[in-house]
Design an enzyme around this catalytic site. Structure first.
Site, mmCIF file in Angstrom:
data_model
loop_
_atom_site.group_PDB
_atom_site.id
_atom_site.type_symbol
_atom_site.label_atom_id
_atom_site.label_comp_id
_atom_site.label_asym_id
_atom_site.label_seq_id
_atom_site.Cartn_x
_atom_site.Cartn_y
_atom_site.Cartn_z
ATOM 1 N N ASN A 274 -3.533 5.831 -2.599
ATOM 2 C CA ASN A 274 -3.257 5.979 -1.160
ATOM 3 C C ASN A 274 -2.581 7.302 -0.819
ATOM 4 O OD1 ASN A 274 -4.497 3.655 -0.435
ATOM 5 N ND2 ASN A 274 -2.637 2.408 -0.411
ATOM 6 N N HIS B 186 -1.016 -3.197 -7.374
ATOM 7 C CA HIS B 186 -1.744 -2.737 -6.185
ATOM 8 C C HIS B 186 -3.249 -2.828 -6.394
ATOM 9 C CE1 HIS B 186 -2.891 0.587 -3.173
ATOM 10 N NE2 HIS B 186 -2.694 -0.535 -2.528
ATOM 11 N N SER C 29 0.815 -1.216 0.000
ATOM 12 C CA SER C 29 0.000 0.000 0.000
ATOM 13 C C SER C 29 0.845 1.261 0.000
ATOM 14 C CB SER C 29 -0.842 0.065 1.282
ATOM 15 O OG SER C 29 -1.717 -1.001 1.365
HETATM 16 N N1 CAA Z 1 -16.719 -10.736 -3.219
HETATM 17 C C1 CAA Z 1 -17.622 -10.658 -4.221
HETATM 18 N N2 CAA Z 1 -18.587 -9.710 -4.262
HETATM 19 C C2 CAA Z 1 -18.673 -8.844 -3.210
HETATM 20 C C3 CAA Z 1 -17.774 -8.878 -2.125
HETATM 21 C C4 CAA Z 1 -16.764 -9.870 -2.158
HETATM 22 N N3 CAA Z 1 -15.831 -9.941 -1.192
HETATM 23 N N4 CAA Z 1 -18.102 -7.881 -1.256
HETATM 24 C C5 CAA Z 1 -19.171 -7.239 -1.786
HETATM 25 N N5 CAA Z 1 -19.504 -7.820 -2.951
HETATM 26 C C6 CAA Z 1 -20.551 -7.384 -3.889
HETATM 27 C C7 CAA Z 1 -21.950 -7.651 -3.395
HETATM 28 O O1 CAA Z 1 -22.341 -8.971 -3.741
HETATM 29 C C8 CAA Z 1 -22.738 -6.594 -4.140
HETATM 30 O O2 CAA Z 1 -22.947 -6.984 -5.488
HETATM 31 P P1 CAA Z 1 -24.184 -6.395 -6.388
HETATM 32 O O3 CAA Z 1 -23.987 -4.907 -6.478
HETATM 33 O O4 CAA Z 1 -24.024 -7.092 -7.702
HETATM 34 O O5 CAA Z 1 -25.420 -6.763 -5.624
HETATM 35 C C9 CAA Z 1 -21.787 -5.407 -4.167
HETATM 36 O O6 CAA Z 1 -20.483 -5.952 -4.005
HETATM 37 C C10 CAA Z 1 -22.076 -4.422 -3.082
HETATM 38 O O7 CAA Z 1 -21.991 -5.116 -1.833
HETATM 39 P P2 CAA Z 1 -23.020 -4.953 -0.633
HETATM 40 O O8 CAA Z 1 -24.406 -4.707 -1.149
HETATM 41 O O9 CAA Z 1 -22.794 -6.092 0.316
HETATM 42 O O10 CAA Z 1 -22.494 -3.691 0.168
HETATM 43 P P3 CAA Z 1 -22.334 -2.200 -0.248
HETATM 44 O O11 CAA Z 1 -23.253 -1.767 -1.315
HETATM 45 O O12 CAA Z 1 -22.378 -1.502 1.062
HETATM 46 O O13 CAA Z 1 -20.849 -2.118 -0.851
HETATM 47 C C11 CAA Z 1 -18.515 -1.965 -0.741
HETATM 48 C C12 CAA Z 1 -19.758 -2.622 -0.179
HETATM 49 C C13 CAA Z 1 -18.302 -2.403 -2.188
HETATM 50 C C14 CAA Z 1 -17.364 -2.453 0.118
HETATM 51 C C15 CAA Z 1 -18.687 -0.397 -0.694
HETATM 52 O O14 CAA Z 1 -19.051 -0.002 0.587
HETATM 53 C C16 CAA Z 1 -17.425 0.346 -1.090
HETATM 54 O O15 CAA Z 1 -17.129 0.506 -2.265
HETATM 55 N N6 CAA Z 1 -16.676 0.822 -0.074
HETATM 56 C C17 CAA Z 1 -15.425 1.587 -0.302
HETATM 57 C C18 CAA Z 1 -14.310 0.612 -0.556
HETATM 58 C C19 CAA Z 1 -13.030 1.316 -0.836
HETATM 59 O O16 CAA Z 1 -12.896 2.532 -0.892
HETATM 60 N N7 CAA Z 1 -11.997 0.491 -1.003
HETATM 61 C C20 CAA Z 1 -10.640 0.994 -1.188
HETATM 62 C C21 CAA Z 1 -9.923 0.952 0.122
HETATM 63 S S1 CAA Z 1 -8.274 1.564 -0.019
HETATM 64 C C22 CAA Z 1 -7.425 0.246 -0.554
HETATM 65 O O17 CAA Z 1 -7.909 -0.833 -0.749
HETATM 66 C C23 CAA Z 1 -5.962 0.487 -0.814
HETATM 67 C C24 CAA Z 1 -5.019 0.259 0.276
HETATM 68 O O18 CAA Z 1 -3.859 -0.038 -0.039
HETATM 69 C C25 CAA Z 1 -5.343 0.437 1.696
HETATM 70 P P1 NAD Z 2 -4.106 -9.150 6.370
HETATM 71 O O1 NAD Z 2 -3.601 -8.889 7.738
HETATM 72 O O2 NAD Z 2 -5.566 -9.369 6.157
HETATM 73 O O3 NAD Z 2 -3.342 -10.431 5.746
HETATM 74 C C1 NAD Z 2 -1.962 -10.592 5.723
HETATM 75 C C2 NAD Z 2 -1.680 -12.103 5.672
HETATM 76 O O4 NAD Z 2 -0.286 -12.309 5.412
HETATM 77 C C3 NAD Z 2 -1.993 -12.806 6.993
HETATM 78 O O5 NAD Z 2 -2.881 -13.893 6.738
HETATM 79 C C4 NAD Z 2 -0.624 -13.287 7.491
HETATM 80 O O6 NAD Z 2 -0.688 -14.535 8.166
HETATM 81 C C5 NAD Z 2 0.139 -13.426 6.173
HETATM 82 N N1 NAD Z 2 1.596 -13.354 6.315
HETATM 83 C C6 NAD Z 2 2.330 -12.467 7.051
HETATM 84 N N2 NAD Z 2 3.642 -12.700 6.874
HETATM 85 C C7 NAD Z 2 3.739 -13.755 6.000
HETATM 86 C C8 NAD Z 2 4.828 -14.456 5.408
HETATM 87 N N3 NAD Z 2 6.094 -14.135 5.677
HETATM 88 N N4 NAD Z 2 4.556 -15.479 4.538
HETATM 89 C C9 NAD Z 2 3.281 -15.813 4.252
HETATM 90 N N5 NAD Z 2 2.208 -15.189 4.784
HETATM 91 C C10 NAD Z 2 2.436 -14.171 5.644
HETATM 92 O O7 NAD Z 2 -3.590 -7.943 5.477
HETATM 93 P P2 NAD Z 2 -4.202 -7.372 4.097
HETATM 94 O O8 NAD Z 2 -5.183 -6.330 4.411
HETATM 95 O O9 NAD Z 2 -4.578 -8.533 3.228
HETATM 96 O O10 NAD Z 2 -2.900 -6.635 3.502
HETATM 97 C C11 NAD Z 2 -1.867 -7.353 2.883
HETATM 98 C C12 NAD Z 2 -1.012 -6.420 2.061
HETATM 99 O O11 NAD Z 2 -1.820 -5.756 1.083
HETATM 100 C C13 NAD Z 2 -0.302 -5.309 2.844
HETATM 101 O O12 NAD Z 2 0.920 -5.022 2.224
HETATM 102 C C14 NAD Z 2 -1.276 -4.145 2.693
HETATM 103 O O13 NAD Z 2 -0.653 -2.893 2.868
HETATM 104 C C15 NAD Z 2 -1.731 -4.342 1.268
HETATM 105 N N6 NAD Z 2 -3.041 -3.771 0.936
HETATM 106 C C16 NAD Z 2 -4.039 -3.751 1.858
HETATM 107 C C17 NAD Z 2 -5.285 -3.220 1.513
HETATM 108 C C18 NAD Z 2 -6.428 -3.185 2.480
HETATM 109 O O14 NAD Z 2 -7.394 -2.465 2.244
HETATM 110 N N7 NAD Z 2 -6.406 -3.935 3.551
HETATM 111 C C19 NAD Z 2 -5.498 -2.743 0.209
HETATM 112 C C20 NAD Z 2 -4.444 -2.806 -0.726
HETATM 113 C C21 NAD Z 2 -3.213 -3.305 -0.340
#
Ligand code: CAA
Ligand code: NAD
Length: 302
Positions: A208, A158, A137
């Site tokens: 991010n 990513h 991330s």
């Molecule tokens: N697998 C398959 N389908 C899934 C699913 C999963 N794990 N989770 C949800 N869905 C599907 C549902 O079946 C539903 O499908 P339909 O529209 O066809 O009915 C759809 O997704 C919407 O799901 P829900 O109705 O259960 O819930 P919702 O409408 O509240 O949406 C959400 C859920 C998609 C998570 C929505 O809230 C959302 O987009 N949230 C923001 C997510 C976001 O910003 N993600 C980025 C995070 S940052 C990141 O990831 C980067 C990082 O490195 C940290």
């Molecule tokens: P998580 O905590 O859900 O899962 C991480 C998994 O990695 C755990 O099951 C842990 O047991 C396993 N693990 C740790 N060290 C390991 C090793 N040496 N060998 C094998 N398995 C190992 O975390 P996550 O949310 O899936 O995030 C995983 C990566 O993806 C991170 O780098 C995170 O920054 C990135 N990421 C996260 C998100 C998010 O929204 N959570 C989105 C995009 C990218």
């Protein structure tokens, strides 16, 4: 090993066998999408219990997809489900499974040293053609890749949470990534049905780098008592049309992951107030309240 160079003008490795390391939220999601688009996937984690839980989650999600997508064709739906599930294997030994893989996607804990150790070890045993990619991330792909001798076959891939739903993949080339590797990663993202964007290997890439400062600003508003977390979430959902407010989204991403990201950035930019420590975030993480995945974060989940 299936290695083929495509016949189109763009040369890329056709990726058929994928090893995904880390069976948490992201790894399981990437495995689900890769398996349901016809790739042979091996999901790797440190223990069998995590892997069994991940496979159960994948099956549950796929059943939901099938119910909707194949509502009037249940037999085709069952066949799709069976095929996708047959494409998923599990292992706790990354070193042995990478022998037959075209691409390794790493989605383990957000820690540079742990990622470097993993890739450094795999580099010694993976076939020469195997491409390595990190789902980090916030870390530098160049830094992660530096533990290997395949800088030309290393890039960033990513994904976004939840992977089966979010349509974007950021594809990152470092200054050493070859054009063939970059094109292979772009093509793989396309095969998964995702839209890709690319940017330089800069902290947080595009999403991010913009998202985390926004979330942290929301946490600081809450810490100052300017607004409740509930009101801030409602405001951003109804005022901006975001699907989740910043606190809901933090819980969804994982507060442990958020803290790993922030700690890394604040260490690299100690004088930048944007990345200053958050007392509330630190306290929740210290209490093991990582968000949705542990049942409590900013909010409680049951
Ligand atoms: N697998 C398959 N389908 C899934 C699913 C999963 N794990 N989770 C949800 N869905 C599907 C549902 O079946 C539903 O499908 P339909 O529209 O066809 O009915 C759809 O997704 C919407 O799901 P829900 O109705 O259960 O819930 P919702 O409408 O509240 O949406 C959400 C859920 C998609 C998570 C929505 O809230 C959302 O987009 N949230 C923001 C997510 C976001 O910003 N993600 C980025 C995070 S940052 C990141 O990831 C980067 C990082 O490195 C940290
Ligand atoms: P998580 O905590 O859900 O899962 C991480 C998994 O990695 C755990 O099951 C842990 O047991 C396993 N693990 C740790 N060290 C390991 C090793 N040496 N060998 C094998 N398995 C190992 O975390 P996550 O949310 O899936 O995030 C995983 C990566 O993806 C991170 O780098 C995170 O920054 C990135 N990421 C996260 C998100 C998010 O929204 N959570 C989105 C995009 C990218």
């Amino acid at each position: 090993i299936c290695r083929g160079l495509s016949s189109s003008a763009v040369r890329h490795v056709v990726i058929k066998n994928v090893t995904i390391i880390g069976g948490g939220q992201m790894g399981a999601g990437i495995a689900q999408v890769a398996a349901s688009t016809g790739h042979a996937v091996t999901l790797v984690d440190t223990n069998e219990d995590i892997l069994k839980k991940a496979v159960k989650g994948i099956e549950g999600n796929l059943k939901r997809v099938v119910k909707k997508k194949f509502a009037d064709k249940p037999e085709a739906g069952e066949e799709f489900l069976q095929k996708a599930m047959q494409n998923v294997s599990i292992s706790t030994d990354a070193g042995s499974v990478v022998q037959g893989t075209d691409l390794v996607v790493e989605a383990i804990v957000e820690n540079l040293k742990v990622k470097q150790d993993l890739f450094g070890g795999l580099d010694k045993v993976a076939p020469a053609h195997t491409i390595f990619a990190s789902n980090t991330s916030s870390l530098s792909i160049t830094d992660i890749a530096s533990s290997t001798s395949r800088l030309d076959r290393f890039g960033g891939l990513h994904f976004f949470n939840p992977v089966p739903v979010m349509r974007l993949v950021e594809v990152i080339a470092t200054s050493s990534t070859s054009q063939e590797t970059f094109d292979s990663l772009l093509n793989f993202s396309k095969m998964l049905g995702k839209t890709s964007v690319s940017c330089k290997d800069t902290p947080g890439f595009i999403v991010n780098r913009l998202l985390l400062p926004y979330i942290l600003d929301a946490v600081r508003m809450y810490e100052r008592g300017d607004g409740s977390k509930e009101d801030i979430d409602i405001a951003m959902k109804l005022g901006c049309g975001y699907p989740m407010g910043p606190f809901e989204l933090s819980d969804y991403v994982g507060l442990d992951t958020m803290k790993f990201i922030m700690d890394g950035w604040s260490a690299a930019n100690p004088d930048n107030p944007m990345f200053a420590q958050s007392e509330v975030l630190n306290k929740l993480v210290a209490e093991g309240k990582f968000g949705k995945k542990t049942g409590e974060g900013f909010y409680k989940y049951k």
